[in-house]
Design a protein around this motif. Structure first.
Motif, PDB file in Angstrom:
ATOM      1  N   PRO A 117       3.210  16.730  -6.751  1.00 17.29           N
ATOM      2  CA  PRO A 117       4.558  16.684  -5.740  1.00 17.29           C
ATOM      3  C   PRO A 117       4.865  15.192  -5.703  1.00 17.29           C
ATOM      4  N   LEU A 118       3.643  14.239  -5.410  1.00 19.06           N
ATOM      5  CA  LEU A 118       4.097  12.922  -5.172  1.00 19.06           C
ATOM      6  C   LEU A 118       4.621  11.999  -6.356  1.00 19.06           C
ATOM      7  N   HIS A 119       4.207  12.533  -7.769  1.00 24.52           N
ATOM      8  CA  HIS A 119       4.826  11.799  -8.790  1.00 24.52           C
ATOM      9  C   HIS A 119       6.073  12.764  -9.094  1.00 24.52           C
ATOM     10  N   MET A 120       6.471  13.829  -8.656  1.00 25.51           N
ATOM     11  CA  MET A 120       7.832  14.333  -8.978  1.00 25.51           C
ATOM     12  C   MET A 120       8.656  13.552  -7.886  1.00 25.51           C
ATOM     13  N   ASN A 121       8.235  13.233  -6.710  1.00 28.51           N
ATOM     14  CA  ASN A 121       9.089  12.746  -5.855  1.00 28.51           C
ATOM     15  C   ASN A 121       9.164  11.244  -6.380  1.00 28.51           C
ATOM     16  N   LEU A 122       8.405  10.486  -6.904  1.00 27.67           N
ATOM     17  CA  LEU A 122       8.553   9.066  -7.367  1.00 27.67           C
ATOM     18  C   LEU A 122       9.793   9.070  -8.431  1.00 27.67           C
ATOM     19  N   ILE A 123       9.867   9.839  -9.359  1.00 26.54           N
ATOM     20  CA  ILE A 123      10.624  10.053 -10.529  1.00 26.54           C
ATOM     21  C   ILE A 123      11.896  10.405  -9.867  1.00 26.54           C
ATOM     22  N   THR A 124      12.267  11.112  -8.956  1.00 25.47           N
ATOM     23  CA  THR A 124      13.405  11.649  -8.063  1.00 25.47           C
ATOM     24  C   THR A 124      13.863  10.348  -7.122  1.00 25.47           C
ATOM     25  N   ALA A 125      12.930   9.469  -6.781  1.00 22.14           N
ATOM     26  CA  ALA A 125      13.263   8.387  -5.783  1.00 22.14           C
ATOM     27  C   ALA A 125      13.825   7.366  -6.682  1.00 22.14           C
ATOM     28  N   ALA A 126      13.244   7.305  -7.877  1.00 25.11           N
ATOM     29  CA  ALA A 126      13.728   6.112  -8.908  1.00 25.11           C
ATOM     30  C   ALA A 126      15.247   6.615  -9.416  1.00 25.11           C
ATOM     31  N   ILE A 127      15.460   7.818  -9.671  1.00 25.25           N
ATOM     32  CA  ILE A 127      16.677   8.019 -10.261  1.00 25.25           C
ATOM     33  C   ILE A 127      17.957   7.870  -9.105  1.00 25.25           C
ATOM     34  N   ALA A 128      17.338   8.250  -7.835  1.00 25.02           N
ATOM     35  CA  ALA A 128      18.230   7.891  -6.565  1.00 25.02           C
ATOM     36  C   ALA A 128      18.660   6.663  -6.523  1.00 25.02           C
ATOM     37  N   ASN A 129      17.553   5.535  -7.017  1.00 26.24           N
ATOM     38  CA  ASN A 129      17.445   4.166  -6.854  1.00 26.24           C
ATOM     39  C   ASN A 129      18.120   3.375  -8.070  1.00 26.24           C
ATOM     40  N   ASP A 130      19.116   4.071  -8.819  1.00 23.44           N
ATOM     41  CA  ASP A 130      19.596   3.291  -9.887  1.00 23.44           C
ATOM     42  C   ASP A 130      18.405   2.906 -11.372  1.00 23.44           C
ATOM     43  N   GLY A 131      17.434   3.975 -10.989  1.00 23.87           N
ATOM     44  CA  GLY A 131      16.659   3.849 -12.205  1.00 23.87           C
ATOM     45  C   GLY A 131      15.168   2.927 -11.681  1.00 23.87           C
ATOM     46  N   THR A 132      15.284   2.277 -10.560  1.00 29.35           N
ATOM     47  CA  THR A 132      13.952   1.447 -10.173  1.00 29.35           C
ATOM     48  C   THR A 132      13.257   2.345  -9.264  1.00 29.35           C
ATOM     49  N   LEU A 133      11.743   2.054  -9.391  1.00 28.69           N
ATOM     50  CA  LEU A 133      10.871   2.702  -8.612  1.00 28.69           C
ATOM     51  C   LEU A 133      10.402   1.712  -7.741  1.00 28.69           C
ATOM     52  N   MET A 134      10.653   1.925  -6.354  1.00 28.65           N
ATOM     53  CA  MET A 134       9.779   1.180  -5.275  1.00 28.65           C
ATOM     54  C   MET A 134       8.596   1.612  -5.137  1.00 28.65           C
ATOM     55  N   LYS A 135       7.661   0.477  -4.989  1.00 33.85           N
ATOM     56  CA  LYS A 135       6.137   0.777  -4.396  1.00 33.85           C
ATOM     57  C   LYS A 135       6.187   1.796  -3.323  1.00 33.85           C
ATOM     58  N   PRO A 136       5.540   3.173  -3.427  1.00 37.69           N
ATOM     59  CA  PRO A 136       5.623   3.694  -2.045  1.00 37.69           C
ATOM     60  C   PRO A 136       4.521   3.121  -1.324  1.00 37.69           C
ATOM     61  N   TYR A 137       4.549   3.163   0.113  1.00 39.25           N
ATOM     62  CA  TYR A 137       3.845   2.707   1.041  1.00 39.25           C
ATOM     63  C   TYR A 137       3.660   3.117   2.305  1.00 39.25           C
ATOM     64  N   LEU A 138       2.551   3.374   3.084  1.00 43.33           N
ATOM     65  CA  LEU A 138       2.445   3.986   4.290  1.00 43.33           C
ATOM     66  C   LEU A 138       1.924   3.170   5.381  1.00 43.33           C
ATOM     67  N   ILE A 139       1.420   1.859   5.259  1.00 41.96           N
ATOM     68  CA  ILE A 139       1.414   1.072   6.495  1.00 41.96           C
ATOM     69  C   ILE A 139       2.347  -0.010   6.442  1.00 41.96           C
ATOM     70  N   ASP A 140       2.921  -0.300   7.652  1.00 39.49           N
ATOM     71  CA  ASP A 140       4.083  -1.091   7.796  1.00 39.49           C
ATOM     72  C   ASP A 140       3.577  -2.358   8.544  1.00 39.49           C
ATOM     73  N   LYS A 141       2.930  -2.451   9.336  1.00 41.21           N
ATOM     74  CA  LYS A 141       2.202  -3.613  10.056  1.00 41.21           C
ATOM     75  C   LYS A 141       0.970  -3.103  10.735  1.00 41.21           C
ATOM     76  N   VAL A 142       0.380  -4.281  11.006  1.00 42.48           N
ATOM     77  CA  VAL A 142      -0.933  -4.336  11.658  1.00 42.48           C
ATOM     78  C   VAL A 142      -0.762  -5.368  13.096  1.00 42.48           C
ATOM     79  N   VAL A 143      -1.120  -4.598  14.187  1.00 37.00           N
ATOM     80  CA  VAL A 143      -0.965  -5.455  15.477  1.00 37.00           C
ATOM     81  C   VAL A 143      -1.929  -5.560  16.229  1.00 37.00           C
ATOM     82  N   THR A 144      -1.967  -6.584  16.738  1.00 36.94           N
ATOM     83  CA  THR A 144      -3.335  -6.657  17.820  1.00 36.94           C
ATOM     84  C   THR A 144      -3.111  -5.862  19.126  1.00 36.94           C
TER      85      THR A 144
END
Ligand SMILES: [Zn+2]
Length: 472
Positions: free
Chosen positions: A334-361
């Motif tokens: 499902p992840l791979h299918m989502n990445l293909i779909t996201a690239a189609i939605a983003n004019d063909g460019t796949l953005m690197k999927p990520y889960l960590i936004d920031k690290v805060v003390t």
């Protein structure tokens, strides 16, 4: 001459010395390198143990600031890791015991360290407490995760929601699930039953036949090879397509009648796509599959499975037809299918999927933040526009009509993937994005053994899209 005679032994001894020296160096280097790794691991483990004694494990937050995992300490210093959302985030947040999994594992380094201000550390020391570990803010959205979790209800399957322009992962659900808060108590029960696959993250590790969602790939290949000539494509469906001994049937034996290219896609006509796949260059199709990351690595930092789809001149016509409709030996996560779909939605460019936004003390100081990164161009903008229009057609006049006439527009592709030799057993798929004209999120759903994608996966997508646009 005499001088020459004398010099031979010297040369030989010299050469011998050089060889001996070289092999000693080689030996020392090999020994040091090999053992260095062992030493590094040992010191790393020792270092980790030290950090865990010194610091309280940090908290994991959602992007909307809700606690997803935190360590509570009682009066006598006993620590418990608590997960306020229970099973809702089970696979993606994971657990910090028994080898760790999910973000607990991915972000372990940050969570066990403490970059708290000296003042905070001094205060902790005074109160005989550990130093507060660094906290991790994820990209996960609690409202979307809860909606996806509830919409999948008691079914097995997976849901992936990503932001197409950034690659931020907004929700990741996998069922069956587990409670990370009681994982130690449940461990034996979960792991003793071989058929029990609760720990498997189906969203990233589950390999499924893509069924008709794969027609996105077949359609792309057709367009790459034939260009604007796709407009002249016609097919008359009587419910099945035969080539030699190989027969491909439409879902539930339905006859779709006369179809052009867009309607073949919108109605998800297997016969038409089997016919289409035999008109493709097998070697070129194989190259397109590689470009779309089949049989290869994905930009994903946690556990995942590689998807399989092969096409070459050696592929039989029967297997090519199966490939064209996403059946046979073709599997995808499902992840791979989502990445293909996201690239189609983003004019063909796949953005690197990520889960960590920031690290805060613990004092609120951001020590590391992650920003969107382009990963790879999966297709040209012209090709992604072509697929976008086809996927809009699926909502407007095809199998995802449950997404039509809403306050927002959506586009996508359904799938009813057969996984046994019977048409009654099928996984329900949907993969798509919204808004159709200026996509923001990509949603991919698989519901195991449910039936048709239009009936069982599309309503789940609708609930997720509804929730997303309600919050805006
Ligand atoms: Zn058909």
């Amino acid at each position: 001459m005499q001088e020459n005679n004398k010099s031979y032994p010297i040369l030989i001894i010299g050469a011998f010395t050089v060889i001996l020296f070289a092999s000693m160096v080689a030996y020392i280097c090999t020994y040091a390198v090999t053992n260095h790794r062992v030493m590094m691991d040992n010191s790393y483990n020792a270092h980790q143990t030290l950090l865990r004694k010194q610091n309280t494990r940090g908290t994991i937050y959602s992007s909307d600031g809700k606690v997803l995992a935190e360590t509570k300490t009682d009066e006598v210093g006993n620590e418990t890791r608590e997960y306020p959302y229970g099973k809702t985030f089970s696979h993606v947040i994971g657990f910090s015991v028994n080898g760790r999994s999910g973000i607990e594992n991915l972000a372990n380094y940050y969570l066990i360290n403490s970059n708290a201000a000296l003042k905070s550390k001094a205060e902790a020391k005074e109160n005989d407490q550990k130093f507060p570990g660094d906290n991790v803010y994820t990209t996960l959205d609690t409202a979307l995760q809860e909606t996806a979790f509830e919409a999948l209800s008691a079914r097995d399957g997976a849901i992936v929601v990503t932001e197409v322009e950034t690659g931020r992962v907004l929700a990741l659900v996998s069922k069956p699930d587990f409670d990370p808060g009681t994982i130690l108590n449940d461990w034996e029960e979960i792991t003793s039953d071989k058929n029990n696959t609760q720990l498997l993250n189906r969203a990233t590790q589950g390999l499924y036949p893509p069924g008709s969602t794969f027609k996105i790939v077949t359609a792309l290949e057709y367009y790459k090879e034939k260009g604007e000539d796709y407009k002249n494509y016609t097919y008359n469906c009587n419910g099945k397509f035969t080539s030699g001994d190989d027969v491909i049937r439409c879902f539930h034996g339905e006859s779709h009648g006369s179809l052009d290219f867009a309607m073949s896609f919108a109605k998800s006509c297997n016969s038409s796509f089997a016919n289409m796949s035999l008109q493709l260059d097998k070697s070129d199709f194989g190259k397109t599959l590689e470009k779309l990351m089949f049989n290869s690595d994905l930009p994903w930092e946690m556990n995942y499975s590689k998807s399989n789809a092969v096409c070459s001149d050696a592929l039989s016509d029967g297997d090519t037809m199966q490939l064209g409709i996403g059946q046979g030996t073709t599997t995808v996560t499902p992840l791979h299918m989502n990445l293909i779909t996201a690239a189609i939605a983003n004019d063909g460019t796949l953005m690197k999927p990520y889960l960590i936004d920031k690290v805060v003390t613990a004092d609120g100081k951001t020590i590391e933040s992650f920003s969107p990164k382009e990963y790879k161009k999966l297709m040209s903008e012209d090709e992604s526009d072509f697929l976008k229009t086809l996927m809009e057609g699926v909502v407007e006049k095809g199998t995802a009509s449950k997404l039509k006439g809403l306050s927002y527009t959506a586009a996508g592709k359904t799938g009813s993937a057969e996984f046994k030799d019977s048409t009654s057993d099928s996984h329900a798929w949907f993969t798509g994005f919204a808004p159709a004209e200026d996509p923001e999120i990509a949603v991919t759903i698989i519901v195991e053994n449910a039936g048709s994608g239009g009936e069982f996966a599309v309503p789940i997508a609708k609930r997720i899209f509804d929730r997303y646009f309600e919050m805006k």
